[in-house]
Design a protein around this motif. Structure first.
Motif, PDB file in Angstrom:
ATOM      1  N   GLN A 171      48.911 -19.261-106.033  1.00 26.17           N
ATOM      2  CA  GLN A 171      50.165 -19.718-105.436  1.00 26.17           C
ATOM      3  C   GLN A 171      50.409 -19.030-104.089  1.00 26.17           C
ATOM      4  N   LEU A 172      50.171 -17.722-104.080  1.00 24.33           N
ATOM      5  CA  LEU A 172      50.439 -16.964-102.861  1.00 24.33           C
ATOM      6  C   LEU A 172      49.495 -17.375-101.737  1.00 24.33           C
ATOM      7  N   ILE A 173      48.252 -17.634-102.103  1.00 21.50           N
ATOM      8  CA  ILE A 173      47.269 -17.998-101.081  1.00 21.50           C
ATOM      9  C   ILE A 173      47.671 -19.293-100.365  1.00 21.50           C
ATOM     10  N   THR A 174      48.315 -20.185-101.088  1.00 18.81           N
ATOM     11  CA  THR A 174      48.737 -21.441-100.446  1.00 18.81           C
ATOM     12  C   THR A 174      49.767 -21.187 -99.333  1.00 18.81           C
ATOM     13  N   LYS A 175      50.451 -20.056 -99.414  1.00 20.73           N
ATOM     14  CA  LYS A 175      51.477 -19.737 -98.405  1.00 20.73           C
ATOM     15  C   LYS A 175      50.899 -19.048 -97.160  1.00 20.73           C
ATOM     16  N   LEU A 176      49.626 -18.665 -97.245  1.00 19.97           N
ATOM     17  CA  LEU A 176      49.019 -17.934 -96.122  1.00 19.97           C
ATOM     18  C   LEU A 176      48.413 -18.901 -95.119  1.00 19.97           C
ATOM     19  N   PRO A 177      48.310 -18.479 -93.864  1.00 16.17           N
ATOM     20  CA  PRO A 177      47.642 -19.343 -92.890  1.00 16.17           C
ATOM     21  C   PRO A 177      46.181 -19.547 -93.306  1.00 16.17           C
ATOM     22  N   GLY A 178      45.661 -20.718 -93.089  1.00 13.10           N
ATOM     23  CA  GLY A 178      44.264 -20.986 -93.431  1.00 13.10           C
ATOM     24  C   GLY A 178      43.330 -20.106 -92.609  1.00 13.10           C
ATOM     25  N   LYS A 179      43.718 -19.882 -91.375  1.00 15.53           N
ATOM     26  CA  LYS A 179      42.874 -19.055 -90.507  1.00 15.53           C
ATOM     27  C   LYS A 179      43.301 -17.601 -90.686  1.00 15.53           C
ATOM     28  N   ARG A 180      42.529 -16.910 -91.474  1.00 11.52           N
ATOM     29  CA  ARG A 180      42.846 -15.495 -91.725  1.00 11.52           C
ATOM     30  C   ARG A 180      41.574 -14.805 -92.145  1.00 11.52           C
ATOM     31  N   GLN A 181      41.650 -13.485 -92.210  1.00 16.50           N
ATOM     32  CA  GLN A 181      40.515 -12.709 -92.695  1.00 16.50           C
ATOM     33  C   GLN A 181      40.794 -12.322 -94.149  1.00 16.50           C
ATOM     34  N   THR A 182      39.788 -12.485 -95.007  1.00 22.07           N
ATOM     35  CA  THR A 182      39.973 -12.145 -96.422  1.00 22.07           C
ATOM     36  C   THR A 182      38.964 -11.080 -96.835  1.00 22.07           C
ATOM     37  N   LEU A 183      39.463 -10.033 -97.478  1.00 22.49           N
ATOM     38  CA  LEU A 183      38.592  -8.929 -97.874  1.00 22.49           C
ATOM     39  C   LEU A 183      38.732  -8.659 -99.364  1.00 22.49           C
ATOM     40  N   PHE A 184      37.604  -8.615-100.066  1.00 20.66           N
ATOM     41  CA  PHE A 184      37.621  -8.294-101.490  1.00 20.66           C
ATOM     42  C   PHE A 184      36.911  -6.968-101.705  1.00 20.66           C
ATOM     43  N   PHE A 185      37.544  -6.086-102.448  1.00 23.22           N
ATOM     44  CA  PHE A 185      36.915  -4.802-102.768  1.00 23.22           C
ATOM     45  C   PHE A 185      36.985  -4.538-104.259  1.00 23.22           C
ATOM     46  N   SER A 186      35.883  -4.066-104.827  1.00 24.78           N
ATOM     47  CA  SER A 186      35.908  -3.645-106.233  1.00 24.78           C
ATOM     48  C   SER A 186      34.672  -2.825-106.574  1.00 24.78           C
ATOM     49  N   ALA A 187      34.732  -2.173-107.727  1.00 26.08           N
ATOM     50  CA  ALA A 187      33.547  -1.450-108.210  1.00 26.08           C
ATOM     51  C   ALA A 187      32.738  -2.351-109.137  1.00 26.08           C
TER      52      ALA A 187
END
Ligand code: ADP
Ligand code: MG
Length: 421
Positions: A171-187
Motif C-alpha cells: 500500500q505504501l509503495i503505491t504512494k511513492l514516486p515511481g522514479k526513486r531509489q530502492t534499497l534492500f538490506f538483510s542478513a
C-alpha cells in the motif's frame, strides 16, 4: 581504502571519525559506491557487519547536497524497519553520522501516542524511519506525504516483505514516486522473497557478502541437548558461571519469557523481559538497562531477534528453538557484532529436535554439539540453588508444621486441663 578517501562530505567524514569508523566494512565497501550512483541495491551480508551505515552514509550524503532540499517540500527518504526498538536505533545512527549535515532524521512507530509524532512531522523532516503500521496510519490520515520520497530503504528486507508486513508495504509503495531509489538490506533472504523484491525494483545491483554461511563468523555457536523441564537449571548455570557477562535469552512466547524470569527470580538471579505484550515504556526501559549493563540478563521473544545492536552482548542463549529457521541466524547474530566475538548456545529438548533439523538444513550444515555426559547433567541440576532451596524449604516447612501441631496439641491439652479444674 579509508573513509577519508571517499567522495563524501567533510561533515560526514568528521562524524565517522568521531565514531571511530576509519575503514569501511566489506558490505560498506561494496554497497556505498552503487548507492551513491543512484542504483537500486539488494544487499545481503551477515549480522553485525555494519549494514546500517552502508545505507546511512550514501543517503545522508545525497540529501545533504540534494537540489530539492527544501524541507517544507516533504520527506526525502523513508526507512522501513520491523520493530520500534530498531526504528529508534537506526534513527540514532542517522543522527550520529548526519550531525553537522543539517539533514534531520526522525522515527515514528506504534505503541505510543501519535500526537507528539505529528507535531514533529509538521515541523519538517528529511528522513523518516518507521514501522509500517504506524506509517500507514499517519499516511492514511494525511499527516505524512510521500510524493517527494527519493529513496526507500527496507532494512531486514526479507522480514518486511513477508506475511505480516507485505500488505502495508505494498500500500505504501503505491504512494511513492515511481522514479526513486530502492534499497534492500538483510542478513537472510530466500528465493521467493528475492523474486518479490526484484519485482519492486529497477534492475538492482545485487550484493552478497559471505553467502555460504549465514551465521556471522564472530559467533561461536553450538547446541546442547537438554530436557524441557531442566532448561532452567542450565540457564542458571550459564548465568552463575558468567557473573560479569551480558546474556540475551530467547524464548518462544511472551508467557515463557515471564516464566523464565520467575524461575530465575527463585534462584536469586535478576532479569528483565522484553516482548510484544509489554507497553512501550517498559520495552524501552528494559532495552536501556540492558544496553547500559544495569541488567545483565534480558529474556526476549523474537521481537528483539532482528537488527538490535547492543554492544558487549557476550552470550546468546536459545532457551527455546526459534520457529522460523532464519531467526536462528538473527538471534545468534545479536552477539559477535563488529569486531567483537560472541558465544551462542541452544538448548534443544527431544521434542524440539525436528525444529533443529530444519534449522540445520537451512544453514546447510550441522551445528556443533556440546556433549553433556550424564554426570555433568546431574551436576547441573544439583548445582541449582532452586534444587537446594526447594529441599531445604520443604524440610523447614515440615519442621514448622511439626512445631505448629505440637503447639496446637499443647494448647488443647492446657485448655482441657483448665476446663477440668
Ligand atoms: P548489521 O545491520 O549488519 O547487523 P550494524 O549496522 O548494526 O550491523 O553494525 C554493527 C556494529 O558495527 C555497530 O555497533 C556499528 O557501530 C559498528 N560499525 C559499523 N560500521 C563500522 C565501521 N566501518 N567501523 C567500525 N565499526 C563499525
Ligand atoms: Mg541491521
Amino acid at each position: 581504502m579509508k573513509f577519508e578517501d571517499y567522495r563524501i562530505s567533510d561533515e560526514i567524514k568528521k562524524s565517522l571519525s568521531k565514531l571511530n569508523f576509519t575503514k569501511p566494512t566489506d558490505i560498506q565497501y561494496k554497497a556505498i559506491p552503487p548507492i551513491m550512483k543512484g542504483e537500486d541495491v539488494l544487499a545481503i551480508a551477515q549480522t553485525g557487519t555494519g549494514k546500517t551505515a552502508a545505507f546511512a552514509i550514501p543517503v545522508l550524503d545525497r540529501l545533504q547536497f540534494s537540489k530539492n532540499r527544501k524541507r517544507g517540500d516533504g520527506i526525502k527518504c523513508v526507512v522501513m524497519v520491523p520493530t520500534r526498538e530498531l526504528a529508534i536505533q537506526i534513527t540514532e545512527v542517522f543522527n550520529e553520522i548526519g550531525r553537522g549535515t543539517r539533514v534531520n532524521t526522525f522515527s515514528v512507530f506504534g505503541g505510543v501516542e501519535q500526537g507528539p509524532q505529528i507535531a514533529k512531522l509538521e515541523a519538517g523532516i528529511d528522513i523518516l524511519v518507521a514501522t509500517p503500521g504506524r506509517l500507514f496510519d499517519l499516511v492514511s490520515q494525511g499527516y505524512i506525504q510521500l510524493h517527494r520520497v527519493e529513496v526507500l530503504v527496507l532494512d531486514e528486507a526479507d522480514h518486511m516483505l513477508d506475511l505480516g508486513f507485505i500488505h502495508d508495504i505494498r500500500q505504501l509503495i503505491t504512494k511513492l514516486p515511481g522514479k526513486r531509489q530502492t534499497l534492500f538490506f538483510s542478513a537472510t533472504i530466500n528465493e521467493k522473497i528475492k523474486e518479490l523484491a526484484y519485482s519492486l525494483v529497477n534492475k538492482p545491483v545485487r550484493i552478497q557478502v559471505s553467502p555460504k554461511d549465514p551465521v556471522a563468523k564472530n559467533v561461536d555457536h553450538s547446541v546442547m541437548y537438554v530436557d524441557m523441564d531442566d532448561k532452567r537449571f542450565f540457564l542458571e548455570r550459564v548465568v552463575k558461571e558468567n557473573p560479569d557477562k551480558k546474556i540475551l535469552v530467547f524464548v518462544r512466547t511472551k508467557v515463557r519469557a515471564e516464566r523464565v524470569m520467575k524461575a530465575m527470580e527463585r534462584v536469586e538471579i535478576e532479569s528483565m523481559t522484553i516482548h510484544g505484550d509489554k507497553d512501550q515504556k517498559d520495552r524501552l526501559d528494559a532495552m536501556k538497562k540492558f544496553r547500559k549493563g544495569d541488567t545483565k540478563l534480558l529474556i526476549a521473544t523474537d521481537v528483539s531477534a532482528r537488527g538490535i545492536d547492543i554492544p558487549n552482548v557476550d552470550y546468546v542463549v536459545n532457551y527455546d528453538l526459534p520457529e522460523q529457521p532464519e531467526n536462528y541466524v538473527h538471534r545468534v547474530g545479536r552477539t559477535g557484532r563488529g569486531t567483537a566475538k560472541g558465544i551462542a548456545v541452544t538448548f534443544c529438548s527431544p521434542e524440539e529436535k525436528p525444529i533443529l533439523d530444519e534449522i540445520q538444513s537451512y544453514l546447510t550444515k550441522d551445528i556443533k554439539v556440546l556433549e553433556v555426559d550424564k554426570e555433568d547433567y546431574e551436576a547441573t541440576i544439583d548445582f541449582s540453588a532452586e534444587a537446594k532451596y526447594d529441599w531445604r524449604a520443604l524440610l523447614k516447612e515440615a519442621e514448622e508444621t511439626d512445631e505448629k501441631v505440637k503447639a496446637a496439641k499443647a494448647k488443647k491439652a492446657k485448655a482441657k486441663a483448665k476446663k477440668k479444674k
